[in-house]
Design a protein around this motif. Structure first.
Motif, mmCIF file in Angstrom:
data_model
loop_
_atom_site.group_PDB
_atom_site.id
_atom_site.type_symbol
_atom_site.label_atom_id
_atom_site.label_comp_id
_atom_site.label_asym_id
_atom_site.label_seq_id
_atom_site.Cartn_x
_atom_site.Cartn_y
_atom_site.Cartn_z
ATOM 1 N N LYS A 1 -5.262 -11.052 -1.974
ATOM 2 C CA LYS A 1 -6.215 -10.195 -2.888
ATOM 3 C C LYS A 1 -5.536 -8.777 -3.066
ATOM 4 C CE LYS A 1 -10.146 -12.173 -0.743
ATOM 5 N NZ LYS A 1 -11.470 -11.869 0.374
ATOM 6 N N GLY A 2 -5.622 -8.393 -4.282
ATOM 7 C CA GLY A 2 -5.162 -7.321 -4.513
ATOM 8 C C GLY A 2 -5.612 -5.700 -3.720
ATOM 9 N N ASP A 3 -6.779 -5.779 -3.481
ATOM 10 C CA ASP A 3 -7.241 -4.649 -2.721
ATOM 11 C C ASP A 3 -6.435 -4.783 -1.184
ATOM 12 O OD1 ASP A 3 -8.721 -7.018 -2.015
ATOM 13 O OD2 ASP A 3 -10.587 -5.812 -1.608
ATOM 14 N N GLU A 4 -6.318 -5.969 -0.707
ATOM 15 C CA GLU A 4 -5.711 -6.069 0.828
ATOM 16 C C GLU A 4 -4.134 -5.734 0.496
ATOM 17 O OE1 GLU A 4 -6.623 -9.945 2.330
ATOM 18 O OE2 GLU A 4 -8.824 -9.437 2.292
ATOM 19 N N ALA A 5 -3.564 -6.134 -0.606
ATOM 20 C CA ALA A 5 -2.234 -5.961 -0.964
ATOM 21 C C ALA A 5 -2.008 -4.250 -0.719
ATOM 22 C CB ALA A 5 -1.808 -6.393 -2.300
ATOM 23 N N LEU A 11 0.603 0.711 4.235
ATOM 24 C CA LEU A 11 0.700 0.653 5.671
ATOM 25 C C LEU A 11 2.313 0.523 6.038
ATOM 26 C CD1 LEU A 11 -0.413 0.783 8.509
ATOM 27 C CD2 LEU A 11 -0.659 -1.800 8.341
ATOM 28 N N TYR A 12 2.668 -0.588 5.135
ATOM 29 C CA TYR A 12 4.343 -0.903 5.566
ATOM 30 C C TYR A 12 5.256 -0.263 4.673
ATOM 31 C CZ TYR A 12 2.229 -4.217 8.684
ATOM 32 O OH TYR A 12 1.452 -4.951 9.731
ATOM 33 N N LYS A 13 4.879 0.224 3.491
ATOM 34 C CA LYS A 13 5.998 1.028 2.522
ATOM 35 C C LYS A 13 7.182 -0.116 2.361
ATOM 36 C CE LYS A 13 4.053 5.175 3.230
ATOM 37 N NZ LYS A 13 2.856 4.811 3.816
ATOM 38 N N GLU A 40 4.352 8.522 -2.876
ATOM 39 C CA GLU A 40 5.097 7.939 -1.610
ATOM 40 C C GLU A 40 5.344 6.404 -2.016
ATOM 41 O OE1 GLU A 40 3.918 7.954 2.333
ATOM 42 O OE2 GLU A 40 3.388 10.122 2.342
ATOM 43 N N LEU A 41 4.520 5.743 -3.061
ATOM 44 C CA LEU A 41 4.659 4.294 -3.431
ATOM 45 C C LEU A 41 4.942 4.229 -4.884
ATOM 46 C CD1 LEU A 41 0.979 3.406 -1.524
ATOM 47 C CD2 LEU A 41 3.672 3.427 -0.626
#
Length: 89
Positions: A1-5, A11-13, A40-41
C-alpha cells in the motif's frame, strides 16, 4: 500500500525507491509527490515500473523528477544495472 510505503521510506530512508503506479490508497505518482515535500527524502532516486506508459504518464513522471520509468514487461538485467549504477554514487 502506498501509505504504508511512505511510512517505511520515512523510517528506513532507502538509497533507491522502486514503485508501481497503481498502488492501493496512494498511487506511485502521489507517493513521489509526497516524498518531494520532505527535504530528507526528496533526493532518493525514484524508479517507476508499470504496464501503463503513455505520453500523459511520461510527462507526469518527468514533472516529478522520476529517475527512470520501466514499462512491463521489462528487463530485470536492465533494472539491476540501473540500481547498481545508482548505488555506486
Amino acid at each position: 500500500k502506498g501509505d504504508e510505503a511512505l511510512e517505511q521510506i520515512d523510517l528506513y530512508k532507502p538509497e533507491i525507491i522502486i514503485s508501481g503506479i497503481m498502488l492501493p490508497k496512494i498511487d506511485g505518482f502521489t507517493l513521489r509527490k509526497k516524498l518531494l515535500e520532505d527535504s530528507e527524502l526528496k533526493d532518493i532516486p525514484f524508479i517507476i515500473i508499470s504496464s501503463v506508459k503513455d505520453e500523459k504518464s511520461i510527462i507526469r513522471a518527468q514533472s516529478l523528477g522520476i529517475y527512470h520509468y520501466f514499462k512491463k514487461p521489462f528487463s530485470i538485467v536492465e533494472l539491476i544495472g540501473l540500481v547498481k549504477n545508482l548505488t555506486r554514487k
